[in-house]
Write a protein that holds these residues in place. Structure first.
Motif, PDB file in Angstrom:
ATOM      1  N   ALA A   1       2.489  11.856   5.496  1.00  0.00           N
ATOM      2  CA  ALA A   1       3.251  11.714   6.745  1.00  0.00           C
ATOM      3  C   ALA A   1       4.742  11.922   6.494  1.00  0.00           C
ATOM      4  N   TYR A   2       5.231  11.393   5.368  1.00  0.00           N
ATOM      5  CA  TYR A   2       6.652  11.531   5.034  1.00  0.00           C
ATOM      6  C   TYR A   2       7.010  13.019   4.864  1.00  0.00           C
ATOM      7  N   CYS A   3       6.152  13.742   4.150  1.00  0.00           N
ATOM      8  CA  CYS A   3       6.436  15.164   3.922  1.00  0.00           C
ATOM      9  C   CYS A   3       6.350  15.961   5.218  1.00  0.00           C
TER      10      CYS A   3
ATOM     11  N   GLY B   1      -5.160   2.156  -5.804  1.00  0.00           N
ATOM     12  CA  GLY B   1      -6.013   1.053  -5.383  1.00  0.00           C
ATOM     13  C   GLY B   1      -5.241  -0.098  -4.780  1.00  0.00           C
ATOM     14  N   ALA B   2      -4.079  -0.406  -5.369  1.00  0.00           N
ATOM     15  CA  ALA B   2      -3.263  -1.525  -4.875  1.00  0.00           C
ATOM     16  C   ALA B   2      -2.502  -1.170  -3.611  1.00  0.00           C
ATOM     17  N   HIS B   3      -2.286   0.112  -3.367  1.00  0.00           N
ATOM     18  CA  HIS B   3      -1.542   0.579  -2.188  1.00  0.00           C
ATOM     19  C   HIS B   3      -2.384   1.647  -1.486  1.00  0.00           C
ATOM     20  N   PRO B   4      -3.464   1.233  -0.808  1.00  0.00           N
ATOM     21  CA  PRO B   4      -4.418   2.206  -0.242  1.00  0.00           C
ATOM     22  C   PRO B   4      -3.835   3.137   0.810  1.00  0.00           C
ATOM     23  N   SER B   5      -2.706   2.778   1.387  1.00  0.00           N
ATOM     24  CA  SER B   5      -2.100   3.654   2.409  1.00  0.00           C
ATOM     25  C   SER B   5      -1.080   4.623   1.807  1.00  0.00           C
ATOM     26  N   LEU B   6      -0.854   4.551   0.497  1.00  0.00           N
ATOM     27  CA  LEU B   6       0.230   5.332  -0.119  1.00  0.00           C
ATOM     28  C   LEU B   6       0.063   6.832   0.096  1.00  0.00           C
ATOM     29  N   MET B   7      -1.130   7.365  -0.128  1.00  0.00           N
ATOM     30  CA  MET B   7      -1.307   8.811  -0.015  1.00  0.00           C
ATOM     31  C   MET B   7      -1.083   9.291   1.415  1.00  0.00           C
ATOM     32  N   ASP B   8      -1.523   8.493   2.378  1.00  0.00           N
ATOM     33  CA  ASP B   8      -1.263   8.854   3.779  1.00  0.00           C
ATOM     34  C   ASP B   8       0.229   8.781   4.093  1.00  0.00           C
TER      35      ASP B   8
END
Length: 386
Positions: free
Chosen positions: A66-68, A55-62
């Motif tokens: 992208a990193y992988c 919730g605090a880092h909404p772009s984390l999963m994207d």
């Protein structure tokens, strides 16, 4: 008649604590290099993410996806699953089973990695699931709170709560690595920023007066979210925890002494009694000051040192009052002493201090004096509030 067969063997463990900023930015190769160092071919990864962090880092999963993709020659991103953050994720088997189901569904094997991203509770729960899947799937811990970066993610323990008891079910399983990313600290609620400092004060009080003096001198900076002061606090606290595990001679707690749980017999019980409304670090602060007050009443430390310790906690922002309003609640709290002994087994061993920086183990607690210590802490807390 066959003779008894007996052999001795040793198992060597190595795990490392890395420090980073922007771990999943594509120009930061630390995570890729860590996995590549294990095996220079594609490795499956299952990410387990704390709902509060998501919730605090909404772009984390994207960013992770992208990193992988950028480093696909080494990283295979199977899935990122989000689990309930906070102590709720450790209460029972629901969230453990969610992780186990994902490990099974995505064929995560003993040469794959589960990557836990979150606070101490999510790190604990995910670590437990990884430890029991296939008798041990490799785990990378990415702690996101002060308390998990300087304490809970640094150790070799994993657990969930059961029978209403803190950490009743669990394992000892060292992670492959731990990565502390400063960026996660910036979005913490203030309660979570402060509460982790309790564990730093804990190790300072039992091991290192110079570190205590640093925390004393920088209490106001820590209260005002000074990042430089916090980074050193986390670094030194984590270093002392790792030294204790590596050099203490009892990494899997086979004995009866557990100095790193200074203040924790009361903390665990206070968490339970508050239905986990108290943060772990908040409860630890109360538990430490209660035991310090008890140490004063039995003549182990001076009144000057008691008030010096109390002042540091209060200057950082801790509320030290013990939420005990009746004799029944007092008796319930004191049951935590016996539960603490049962959890470890063997002889009751409670760590106190005989001076700042000097631990002192005792093997019995005077219940009447502990009640006086409780009243003393509340009196001190009330006088500060006024």
């Amino acid at each position: 008649m066959f003779k008894t067969i007996e052999r001795n063997f040793k198992v060597e463990y190595q795990y490392r604590l890395f420090f980073a900023q922007g771990l999943f930015k594509e120009d930061n190769t630390l995570f890729r290099d860590l996995v590549k160092g294990y095996k220079d071919e594609p490795v499956k990864l299952l990410f387990v993410i704390d709902s509060g962090v998501a919730g605090a880092h909404p772009s984390l999963m994207d960013e992770i996806s992208a990193y992988c993709r950028t480093y696909s020659e080494n990283l295979i991103h199977t899935q990122s699953i989000v689990v309930q953050g906070g102590e709720a994720c450790k209460n029972g088997e629901e969230h453990v089973n969610k992780v186990l189901n994902a490990i099974n569904e995505y064929a995560i094997c003993r040469h794959s990695f589960v990557v836990a991203i979150g606070g101490g509770a999510v790190i604990d729960m995910t670590g437990y699931a990884a430890a029991i899947a296939h008798r041990g799937v490799k785990l990378i811990r990415i702690p996101t709170t002060v308390l998990s970066q300087n304490d809970s993610a640094v150790g070799v323990k994993n657990s969930i709560n059961f029978f209403g008891k803190k950490n009743f079910v669990g394992t000892f399983a060292p992670p492959y690595a731990i990565i502390n990313d400063t960026d996660f600290l910036r979005t913490l609620e203030h309660r979570d920023w402060i509460s982790g400092v309790a564990e730093a004060l804990k190790v300072a009080l039992i091991k290192d007066i110079d570190f205590f003096k640093y925390l004393e001198d920088n209490a106001m900076k820590l209260a005002k979210r000074d990042m430089e002061a916090m980074q050193y606090t986390i670094y030194r606290c984590a270093e002392m925890h790792m030294d204790h595990i590596a050099e203490g001679g009892d990494p899997f707690e086979s004995g009866s002494s557990r100095p790193l749980d200074f203040g924790h017999w009361a903390a665990h019980k206070l968490e339970q009694m508050s239905h986990y409304a108290l943060r772990h670090g908040e409860a630890v602060a109360k538990g430490i000051v209660l035991d310090v007050a008890y140490a004063r009443l039995i003549g182990l430390i001076t009144e000057k040192d008691l008030y010096r310790i109390v002042s540091v906690f209060q200057n950082i922002g801790f509320d030290l009052s013990l939420p005990i309003g009746s004799e029944r609640e007092t008796d319930e709290l004191l049951k935590g002493i016996q539960e603490f002994r049962e959890h470890l087994g063997g002889q009751l061993t409670i760590t106190l201090i005989s001076a700042i920086g000097v631990k002192h183990d005792v093997h019995e607690i005077d219940g009447a004096l502990m009640k006086k210590a409780l009243n003393l802490v509340n009196e001190i807390s009330e006088s500060k509030a006024v």
